[in-house]
Write an enzyme that holds these catalytic residues in place. Structure first.
Site, PDB file in Angstrom:
ATOM      1  N   HIS A   1       0.837  -1.193   0.000  1.00 45.72           N
ATOM      2  CA  HIS A   1       0.000   0.000   0.000  1.00 45.72           C
ATOM      3  C   HIS A   1       0.873   1.243   0.000  1.00 45.72           C
ATOM      4  O   HIS A   1       1.893   1.309   0.684  1.00 45.72           O
ATOM      5  CB  HIS A   1      -0.925   0.045   1.217  1.00 45.72           C
ATOM      6  CG  HIS A   1      -1.913   1.170   1.136  1.00 45.72           C
ATOM      7  ND1 HIS A   1      -3.098   1.073   0.442  1.00 45.72           N
ATOM      8  CD2 HIS A   1      -1.858   2.437   1.619  1.00 45.72           C
ATOM      9  CE1 HIS A   1      -3.750   2.227   0.523  1.00 45.72           C
ATOM     10  NE2 HIS A   1      -3.013   3.068   1.234  1.00 45.72           N
TER      11      HIS A   1
ATOM     12  N   ASP B   1     -15.822   2.012   4.863  1.00 49.31           N
ATOM     13  CA  ASP B   1     -14.717   2.758   4.266  1.00 49.31           C
ATOM     14  C   ASP B   1     -15.066   3.244   2.872  1.00 49.31           C
ATOM     15  O   ASP B   1     -14.630   4.321   2.459  1.00 49.31           O
ATOM     16  CB  ASP B   1     -13.459   1.893   4.217  1.00 49.31           C
ATOM     17  CG  ASP B   1     -12.292   2.643   3.593  1.00 49.31           C
ATOM     18  OD1 ASP B   1     -11.861   3.643   4.191  1.00 49.31           O
ATOM     19  OD2 ASP B   1     -11.829   2.242   2.510  1.00 49.31           O
TER      20      ASP B   1
ATOM     21  N   ARG C   1     -14.304  11.704   1.895  1.00 54.15           N
ATOM     22  CA  ARG C   1     -13.045  12.381   2.201  1.00 54.15           C
ATOM     23  C   ARG C   1     -12.500  13.103   0.981  1.00 54.15           C
ATOM     24  O   ARG C   1     -11.934  14.197   1.082  1.00 54.15           O
ATOM     25  CB  ARG C   1     -12.015  11.376   2.716  1.00 54.15           C
ATOM     26  CG  ARG C   1     -12.250  10.891   4.136  1.00 54.15           C
ATOM     27  CD  ARG C   1     -11.396   9.677   4.448  1.00 54.15           C
ATOM     28  NE  ARG C   1      -9.983   9.964   4.300  1.00 54.15           N
ATOM     29  CZ  ARG C   1      -9.056   9.067   3.955  1.00 54.15           C
ATOM     30  NH1 ARG C   1      -9.412   7.819   3.698  1.00 54.15           N
ATOM     31  NH2 ARG C   1      -7.802   9.410   3.852  1.00 54.15           N
TER      32      ARG C   1
ATOM     33  N   SER D   1      -8.680   3.856   7.326  1.00 54.40           N
ATOM     34  CA  SER D   1      -9.056   3.478   5.968  1.00 54.40           C
ATOM     35  C   SER D   1      -8.130   2.402   5.425  1.00 54.40           C
ATOM     36  O   SER D   1      -8.580   1.371   4.906  1.00 54.40           O
ATOM     37  CB  SER D   1      -9.024   4.706   5.054  1.00 54.40           C
ATOM     38  OG  SER D   1      -9.284   4.347   3.715  1.00 54.40           O
TER      39      SER D   1
ATOM     40  N   LYS E   1      -9.053  -2.102   5.416  1.00 55.46           N
ATOM     41  CA  LYS E   1      -9.053  -2.886   4.174  1.00 55.46           C
ATOM     42  C   LYS E   1      -7.966  -3.950   4.196  1.00 55.46           C
ATOM     43  O   LYS E   1      -8.178  -5.084   3.754  1.00 55.46           O
ATOM     44  CB  LYS E   1      -8.872  -1.971   2.960  1.00 55.46           C
ATOM     45  CG  LYS E   1     -10.052  -1.050   2.678  1.00 55.46           C
ATOM     46  CD  LYS E   1      -9.865  -0.301   1.386  1.00 55.46           C
ATOM     47  CE  LYS E   1      -8.733   0.675   1.431  1.00 55.46           C
ATOM     48  NZ  LYS E   1      -9.114   2.058   1.405  1.00 55.46           N
TER      49      LYS E   1
END
Length: 431
Positions: free
Chosen positions: A82, A161, A168, A183, A187
């Site tokens: 990520h 989310d 957002r 967030s 996930k």
């Protein structure tokens, strides 16, 4: 206490208890709270922050708002990756097939664009036929077929989310640390992969502008992962200028293909190899051997082969000629000669989003041919009238002169040479 009172309490600097956080998440999940109240709470959290207990509670409630896949139970060797978001950040498109080419399977639950950044799913949507909508069983099939799965959130994974993420983007609350942590980690923990590598961006084009802020976020993300039994490392990387030259969707896919084919941008390749190496180290590989294998995969064509297998397995057409092209290109020339001493990466990202590579409203369509290609980097010598960047004009109506001027003003040209910024700042424990 009603939810409006909870919003007011957070607005005034108070801490939310678990029941209030649970109501917030439940309201985002089932629609029991109106969007204006959800947006108000997001803004209150963004302005006032959350303590560690509130952040953990928010992450947990968002995780529990849907189903957990626990992919590690069936595929313990799979790695997840990520990025906290940057400009020209094409890494995910390269890293997944690159790691699969060296025998490390990758599963990512990716997102769409936020603010001035372009999202991985939006980029992959530029590939004709690409399908990111997969359930758990289909994700395992993708891993077996090509060693890489890049998927969207399903309706049943962290549904809170999905609502809050979109809000957002249009409420100016993207940079909030507790919202970022909750967030990302809701996930990641819902996907349930046993190994996670994090790319925490730092600089003008990132949501975390200073090294202290980036370290704070990296440490918070890694701690949540480790506390949940996930092998995790976080690299802090520079984002004081676009990482790769392409800012958009189709243009970033082209750049990913170039790197996977052994060419492409040097800076983008360096960051991708560093993150891939860290992921391999987490899986027990020797650092030197890991880097050697990655470099070889880019050089011998196996990484590009892995890309083609990944695209086909996801239903896409790997022919780059099928990618959308801009309807017009506009070179933006330097007004004076000298050296590039600064670059407002966030502004360049916002221009790319404005011309079509991002969204100004939740429902707005991406223009896949639109975006920007950056030609000048910090430290480069530039001549007067030399192109700094090329604007890629898509189907969205724009003010071309204004966009050109914004791009030109995003570059700072000075008389004296400066050293290029250091790309890899280190892990949480090193910076």
């Amino acid at each position: 206490m009603g939810f409006v009172e909870a919003v007011a309490a957070k607005r005034d600097g108070g801490a939310l208890d678990r029941d209030q956080v649970a109501e917030f998440v439940r309201g985002a999940t089932d629609g029991s709270l109106p969007r204006e109240q959800l947006a108000a709470m997001l803004m209150a959290i963004c302005c006032r922050g959350m303590n560690a207990d509130e952040t953990r509670c928010l992450t947990d409630e968002m995780l529990r708002s849907g189903e957990a896949w626990d992919l590690a139970a069936d595929r313990p060797e799979v790695v997840d990756k990520h990025s906290t978001g940057g400009v020209g950040d094409t890494v995910s498109l390269i890293l997944a097939p690159l790691l699969s080419a060296v025998g490390v399977p990758v599963a990512m639950m990716a997102g769409r664009g936020l603010g001035h950044t372009q999202g991985t799913l939006d980029k992959l949507d530029a590939i004709p036929g690409w399908n990111s909508s997969r359930n758990r069983g289909e994700t395992l099939e993708l891993l077996d077929a090509c060693g890489a799965a890049i998927i969207a959130q399903t309706d049943d994974v962290a549904p809170a989310d999905r609502t809050l993420y979109a809000l957002r983007d249009v409420t100016g609350t993207v940079p909030s640390l507790p919202l970022i942590v909750a967030s990302i980690m809701s996930k990641k923990l819902a996907l349930g992969v046993g190994t996670l590598i994090l790319d925490v961006k730092c600089g003008s084009g990132a949501f975390r502008k200073t090294i202290d802020d980036a370290r704070e976020l990296a440490a918070a993300l890694r701690q949540v992962a480790v506390d949940s039994g996930v092998r995790c490392e976080a690299l802090i990387t520079d984002m004081n200028q676009p990482l790769g030259p392409a800012l958009g969707t189709a243009c970033e896919v082209r750049e990913a293909v170039a790197v996977l084919g052994g060419g492409g941008d040097r800076l983008l390749r360096e960051v991708t190899i560093s993150l891939s190496r860290e992921a391999m180290i987490l899986r027990g590989r020797d650092p030197a051997e890991a880097e050697s294998a990655l470099v070889a995969a880019l050089a011998d064509g196996s990484a590009l082969d892995a890309w083609q297998r990944m695209v086909i397995a996801h239903g896409g057409d790997p022919d780059p000629d099928r990618l959308e092209t801009p309807i017009e290109t506009v070179d933006v020339a330097a007004a004076t000669g000298g050296f590039v001493v600064g670059c407002d990466g966030e502004e360049l990202g916002r221009v790319a989003a404005t011309v079509g590579a991002g969204r100004r409203r939740v429902e707005e369509e991406i223009a896949h041919g639109a975006g920007m290609v950056v030609h000048a980097r910090i430290g480069d010598r530039i001549e007067k009238h030399q192109p700094l960047a090329t604007l890629l004009v898509g189907t969205r109506a724009i003010d071309r002169p204004q966009m050109v001027e914004r791009i030109r003003n995003a570059f700072v040209i000075g008389p004296d040479a400066v050293a290029p910024p250091r790309l890899i700042l280190g892990t949480v424990d090193e910076v």
